[in-house]
Write an enzyme that holds these catalytic residues in place. Structure first.
Site, PDB file in Angstrom:
ATOM      1  N   ILE A 181       0.836  -1.195   0.000  1.00 44.43           N
ATOM      2  CA  ILE A 181       0.000   0.000   0.000  1.00 44.43           C
ATOM      3  C   ILE A 181       0.875   1.251   0.000  1.00 44.43           C
ATOM      4  O   ILE A 181       0.615   2.218  -0.724  1.00 44.43           O
ATOM      5  CB  ILE A 181      -0.952   0.000   1.210  1.00 44.43           C
ATOM      6  CG1 ILE A 181      -1.949  -1.159   1.101  1.00 44.43           C
ATOM      7  CG2 ILE A 181      -1.693   1.332   1.319  1.00 44.43           C
ATOM      8  CD1 ILE A 181      -2.759  -1.391   2.356  1.00 44.43           C
ATOM      9  N   ARG A 197      -6.150  -1.726   9.992  1.00 45.66           N
ATOM     10  CA  ARG A 197      -6.994  -2.514  10.887  1.00 45.66           C
ATOM     11  C   ARG A 197      -7.410  -1.640  12.062  1.00 45.66           C
ATOM     12  O   ARG A 197      -6.611  -0.826  12.566  1.00 45.66           O
ATOM     13  CB  ARG A 197      -6.248  -3.753  11.410  1.00 45.66           C
ATOM     14  CG  ARG A 197      -6.001  -4.829  10.358  1.00 45.66           C
ATOM     15  CD  ARG A 197      -7.302  -5.505   9.952  1.00 45.66           C
ATOM     16  NE  ARG A 197      -7.102  -6.550   8.964  1.00 45.66           N
ATOM     17  CZ  ARG A 197      -7.149  -6.375   7.659  1.00 45.66           C
ATOM     18  NH1 ARG A 197      -7.354  -5.163   7.164  1.00 45.66           N
ATOM     19  NH2 ARG A 197      -6.988  -7.386   6.837  1.00 45.66           N
ATOM     20  N   GLU A 219     -16.205  -3.389  14.253  1.00 41.57           N
ATOM     21  CA  GLU A 219     -16.841  -2.989  12.999  1.00 41.57           C
ATOM     22  C   GLU A 219     -18.217  -3.620  12.901  1.00 41.57           C
ATOM     23  O   GLU A 219     -18.343  -4.833  13.075  1.00 41.57           O
ATOM     24  CB  GLU A 219     -15.991  -3.433  11.799  1.00 41.57           C
ATOM     25  CG  GLU A 219     -14.735  -2.613  11.629  1.00 41.57           C
ATOM     26  CD  GLU A 219     -14.016  -2.926  10.323  1.00 41.57           C
ATOM     27  OE1 GLU A 219     -14.458  -3.821   9.571  1.00 41.57           O
ATOM     28  OE2 GLU A 219     -13.004  -2.273  10.058  1.00 41.57           O
ATOM     29  N   HIS A 225     -15.406   0.382   5.647  1.00 49.04           N
ATOM     30  CA  HIS A 225     -14.433  -0.635   5.224  1.00 49.04           C
ATOM     31  C   HIS A 225     -14.593  -0.931   3.730  1.00 49.04           C
ATOM     32  O   HIS A 225     -14.802  -2.085   3.321  1.00 49.04           O
ATOM     33  CB  HIS A 225     -14.591  -1.920   6.043  1.00 49.04           C
ATOM     34  CG  HIS A 225     -13.327  -2.745   6.096  1.00 49.04           C
ATOM     35  ND1 HIS A 225     -13.000  -3.529   7.173  1.00 49.04           N
ATOM     36  CD2 HIS A 225     -12.315  -2.893   5.188  1.00 49.04           C
ATOM     37  CE1 HIS A 225     -11.841  -4.139   6.929  1.00 49.04           C
ATOM     38  NE2 HIS A 225     -11.410  -3.765   5.735  1.00 49.04           N
TER      39      HIS A 225
END
Length: 304
Positions: A137, A217, A246, A265
């Site tokens: 990423i 996360r 979540e 998400h």
């Protein structure tokens, strides 16, 4: 004639993955006949594996759910999807950061109430952005940030230079990172070492104009400490694509904060997940056939 590798794609035979497997020399079979399992499901419902299965490819980058469920073993090779979705996630991280800096979320909410928005708008140009956990990423996000005029401070475990970054520091120097950055993008795996990496102490060390973006996360952030830092103006804002838990509870106080952006998400949307995954599965299958090292192997004692 070359023998094709028997591959099970479960629990559903996704068209993108099936096509990639077949193009890479695999034959789609049932699990009881397979040497390879591409598992497109969650830890719940993971099947008992026949001894003949030599490699399991998981669709997710984070494997803590599979580890906690006791799914991983040392009888076969396991791979996750670490880095496979990097382009999607990097794009979303940049969008979140720019939304906060340019106060787009506030403009949507407050319409033409210009004065408070005008004074809060900041620019990416000239800012230093720390990418914490600068793997795939980070490599994808770095040129996007630099195109906007930012300086990139990459952070990884080893301190090995990250392509394109202006500087790379090892995670052992995190205390230095907080003092030297304007904004933070979290892209690290969830491990005991990264649990609550963003906490009251690190928040206090960050500049008041800082925006924190989390596309990694939820447990990387102590959300109670973040709430108080946002409410008290210790930092300018936070943009979270992941939370802990979540989704956040309906009465979670983060929802009430005007300087907190939460997306559900979707940095790697499910609509394109298998399309992004498929070429990587194909490359790993090619390597499997050739007896080469697979990309993104994992083990139960690593959690990522």
């Amino acid at each position: 004639m070359t023998t094709r590798v028997p591959v099970a794609v479960e629990p559903t035979r996704d068209e993108h993955v099936v096509a990639a497997v077949e193009e890479a020399g695999g034959e789609i079979v049932g699990l009881d006949e397979a040497r390879v399992l591409v598992w497109l499901g969650d830890p719940d419902g993971f099947p008992a594996l026949p001894d003949a299965v030599e490699w399991v490819a998981l669709k997710t980058a984070g494997i803590e759910g599979f580890v906690n469920a006791g799914v991983l073993d040392d009888k076969r090779t396991w791979t996750n999807a670490s880095g496979f979705y990097a382009e999607n996630v990097a794009e979303h991280a940049l969008a979140l950061l720019l939304t906060g800096l340019r106060q787009i979320h506030t403009s949507i909410r407050d319409h033409w109430d210009k004065e408070p928005i005008d004074t809060a708008v900041r620019t990416l140009r000239g800012a230093t952005v720390a990418i914490v956990g600068a793997g795939g990423i980070g490599v994808s996000l770095t040129p996007r940030l630099k195109a906007g005029g930012a300086r990139v401070l990459a952070v990884n475990r080893s301190g090995r230079p990250v392509e394109g970054a202006d500087e790379t520091l090892p995670s052992s120097r995190m205390d230095e990172v907080w003092r030297r950055t304007d904004h933070v993008v979290l892209a690290a795996p969830s491990t005991p070492e990264t649990h609550h990496l963003i906490n009251a102490e690190s928040l206090a060390a960050l500049p008041a104009h800082c925006w924190i973006v989390n596309v990694a996360r939820g447990p990387l952030v102590d959300q109670q400490a973040l709430y108080w830092a946002l409410r008290g103006g210790e930092i300018a804002g936070a943009a979270l694509d992941v939370t802990d838990p979540e989704p956040p509870a309906a009465d979670d106080p983060l929802w009430s904060l005007p300087n907190c952006i939460i997306t559900p998400h979707i940095a790697n949307p499910s609509s394109g997940l298998t399309r992004e995954l498929a070429p990587w599965v194909a490359e790993n299958l090619r390597r499997f056939v050739a007896g080469e090292e697979l990309i993104s192997t994992v083990s139960a004692d690593r959690d990522y």
